[in-house]
Design a protein around this motif. Structure first.
Motif, short mmCIF file in Angstrom:
data_model
loop_
_atom_site.label_atom_id
_atom_site.label_comp_id
_atom_site.label_asym_id
_atom_site.label_seq_id
_atom_site.Cartn_x
_atom_site.Cartn_y
_atom_site.Cartn_z
N SER B 57 -37.36 18.26 14.98
CA SER B 57 -37.69 17.04 14.23
C SER B 57 -37.93 17.38 12.76
O SER B 57 -37.93 18.55 12.36
N SER B 58 -38.19 16.34 11.99
CA SER B 58 -38.46 16.54 10.56
C SER B 58 -39.67 17.44 10.35
O SER B 58 -39.69 18.25 9.41
N LEU B 61 -38.55 20.96 10.82
CA LEU B 61 -37.74 21.41 9.69
C LEU B 61 -38.62 21.72 8.48
O LEU B 61 -38.37 22.67 7.74
N ARG B 62 -39.66 20.93 8.30
CA ARG B 62 -40.60 21.18 7.19
C ARG B 62 -41.25 22.56 7.35
O ARG B 62 -41.42 23.29 6.37
N MET B 65 -38.88 25.08 6.12
CA MET B 65 -38.78 25.04 4.65
C MET B 65 -39.95 25.80 4.01
O MET B 65 -39.76 26.59 3.07
N GLU B 89 -26.05 19.83 14.18
CA GLU B 89 -25.83 18.50 13.59
C GLU B 89 -27.07 18.00 12.86
O GLU B 89 -26.97 17.40 11.79
N ILE B 90 -28.23 18.23 13.45
CA ILE B 90 -29.49 17.80 12.78
C ILE B 90 -29.65 18.55 11.46
O ILE B 90 -30.04 17.95 10.45
N ILE B 93 -27.14 16.84 9.01
CA ILE B 93 -27.51 15.48 8.61
C ILE B 93 -28.72 15.50 7.68
O ILE B 93 -28.81 14.71 6.73
N SER B 94 -29.64 16.41 7.93
CA SER B 94 -30.83 16.51 7.08
C SER B 94 -30.58 17.33 5.82
O SER B 94 -31.45 17.43 4.96
N ARG B 95 -29.39 17.95 5.73
CA ARG B 95 -28.99 18.82 4.62
C ARG B 95 -29.75 20.15 4.63
O ARG B 95 -29.77 20.85 3.61
N PHE B 96 -30.39 20.47 5.75
CA PHE B 96 -31.06 21.76 5.81
C PHE B 96 -30.07 22.92 5.87
O PHE B 96 -30.43 24.05 5.58
N VAL B 99 -30.00 24.30 2.40
CA VAL B 99 -31.18 24.93 1.75
C VAL B 99 -31.72 26.12 2.54
O VAL B 99 -32.55 26.86 2.02
#
Lengths: 319, 134
Positions: B57-58, B61-62, B65, B89-90, B93-96, B99
């Motif tokens: 989930s977001s 991903l945080r 980061m 895919e996640i 879509i999140s552009r991770f 980065v």
């Protein structure tokens, strides 16, 4: 409530479709027609309606302005971005020759892109009309008056012929307005912003723009999940990618499509409408974000499907 | 969610399995913090084996980061390896995927991070059933 009608959907700054953009769309449409002949105007229209949205339309456009059509005689509007100008003209045309009108306008915040439409809002110039502007910022009235002071604008706020009224809203305190229950919630944005939940006749619409979501704060997430709970439509600030919103654009006060999907899924909302589009995105870029967001919903779905749309100027969502 | 941490020479290899979501992301954050303190003993590289991660989930991903940022400030590297198709895919879509450093498999991730870690990994007995082991 009957429908939601979008008059301004772009974030931060109005974006005009350029001559080069129109040319590109014409080339794509003619290429797709590939020598085809059309026997009638209706056939031409059917062909155009069958094209992908970026080829035949545009996301536009004006800055934030969304109409909630309650089905009643009084108008409900969220924000006074540049979309307030076409809304005002449409509202006057719809009730042409009728009695004076009452407008209820709910302000998310007072940044420029959300107030710039007021000086061009025709109903405010008409004596007899009543414009009620609601918000939770103490500077609500002064900010709207200030943008029309010299040297920023040639026509002072005092020119308005309509009765202009300001109503302060306390976040979390529901207010009954013309048969609609309106609840506001504080959001994270520079200078604060406020989300709105409109409820009437078993329908709920949430307007949540210019809102950043600190992902590490579980209580923040829970607060928004409750605010979005079971909504028929959630109009959601999806300006950035998730990666940008928590790295180079952290603390810029906006959110992402990914967080929109997650919050709506947790809340059991039925329809997520991506809103406040990044001004540097062209139609194809926004269409790609929409397709990706639909795919994300599909691969992460655990309950009922969540419908996903990308707002554009002119979009109507039936409730 | 299950987390297993192994030290391979100068690299910390963290294998994650299950869902990294709003409930479990804090566990991953703790595991990452554990390999980064005390500062003097921090590894030169951290590699996440995501071959058994089904969803992120977001919030998860945080966590990645923040770890990447902290390791960069210590001149260490951070990468994620062997994403399942849904997780890939996640990331996209999140552009991770733009980065973070993402490798298709664990061997490549270790080879890019540290030759010593790759040798240590090849020498060790791989965990049973790990499809990315040598």
């Amino acid at each position: 409530m009957k429908r939601v009608r979008f008059w301004g959907t772009r974030g931060s700054l109005p974006v005009a479709l350029t001559a080069a953009g129109v040319r590109r769309k014409l080339i794509d449409a003619l290429r797709a027609a590939s020598g085809r002949r059309f026997a009638s105007d209706a056939e031409v229209e059917r062909y155009v309606d069958g094209l992908a949205f970026p080829a035949a339309g545009t996301y536009g456009g004006h800055t934030s302005c969304v109409e909630i059509d309650t089905g009643g005689p009084e108008f409900f509007l969220c924000d006074l971005g540049s979309g307030a100008r076409p809304f005002g003209i449409s509202a006057m045309a719809r009730r042409a020759g009728g009695p004076p009108q009452r407008f209820h306008i709910f302000m998310s915040h007072l940044h420029w892109d959300h107030i710039m439409g007021l000086p061009f809002f025709v109903p405010a110039f008409i004596p007899g009309n009543h414009v009620v502007i609601y918000g939770s910022h103490r500077e609500l009235e002064s900010a709207l008056r200030r943008q029309q002071e010299k040297p920023s604008f040639p026509v002072d706020f005092s020119i308005f012929g309509a009765t202009m009224e300001f109503v302060h809203l306390d976040p979390g305190q529901p207010l009954e307005v013309a048969g609609v229950t309106v609840t506001t919630m504080l959001q994270r944005h520079s200078g604060d912003s406020y989300g709105y939940r409109f409820e009437s006749q078993g329908r709920a619409v949430v307007y949540s723009t210019d809102s950043e979501h600190p992902l590490a704060q579980a209580e923040h997430t829970e607060r928004f999940v409750e605010f979005f709970r079971g909504a028929d439509v959630v109009i959601f600030d999806a300006m950035y990618s998730l990666a940008d919103s928590i790295s180079v654009k952290a603390d810029w006060g906006h959110s992402s499509n990914v967080v929109g999907v997650e919050l709506c899924q947790l809340a059991g909302a039925r329809h997520l409408c991506l809103f406040h589009h990044e001004p540097v995105f062209d139609d194809q870029a926004i269409e790609s974000v929409l397709a990706e967001t639909r795919r994300l919903e599909e691969i992460t779905r655990r309950d009922a499907p969540l419908r996903i749309s990308a707002a554009y100027d002119g979009l109507e969502i039936e409730l | 969610m299950q987390i297993t941490t192994r030290n391979l020479a100068d690299t910390a290899l963290i294998a994650v399995a299950g869902r990294v979501d709003h409930q479990s992301a804090a566990e991953l954050e703790k595991a990452l913090a554990a390999v980064m303190v005390p500062p003097g003993d921090s590894p030169c590289a951290v590699v996440l084996d995501f071959s058994a991660v089904e969803y992120i989930s977001s919030v998860g991903l945080r966590v990645l980061m923040i770890a990447a940022r902290q390791l960069r400030s210590k001149a260490a590297t951070f990468s994620v390896a062997a994403l399942q198709p849904v997780v890939a895919e996640i990331f996209a879509i999140s552009r991770f995927d733009r980065v973070l450093v993402v490798h298709p498999d664990l061997r490549e991730a270790l080879a890019q991070s540290s030759p010593a870690a790759l040798l240590a990994w090849q020498a060790a007995d791989p965990p049973p059933g790990n499809p990315t082991a040598p």
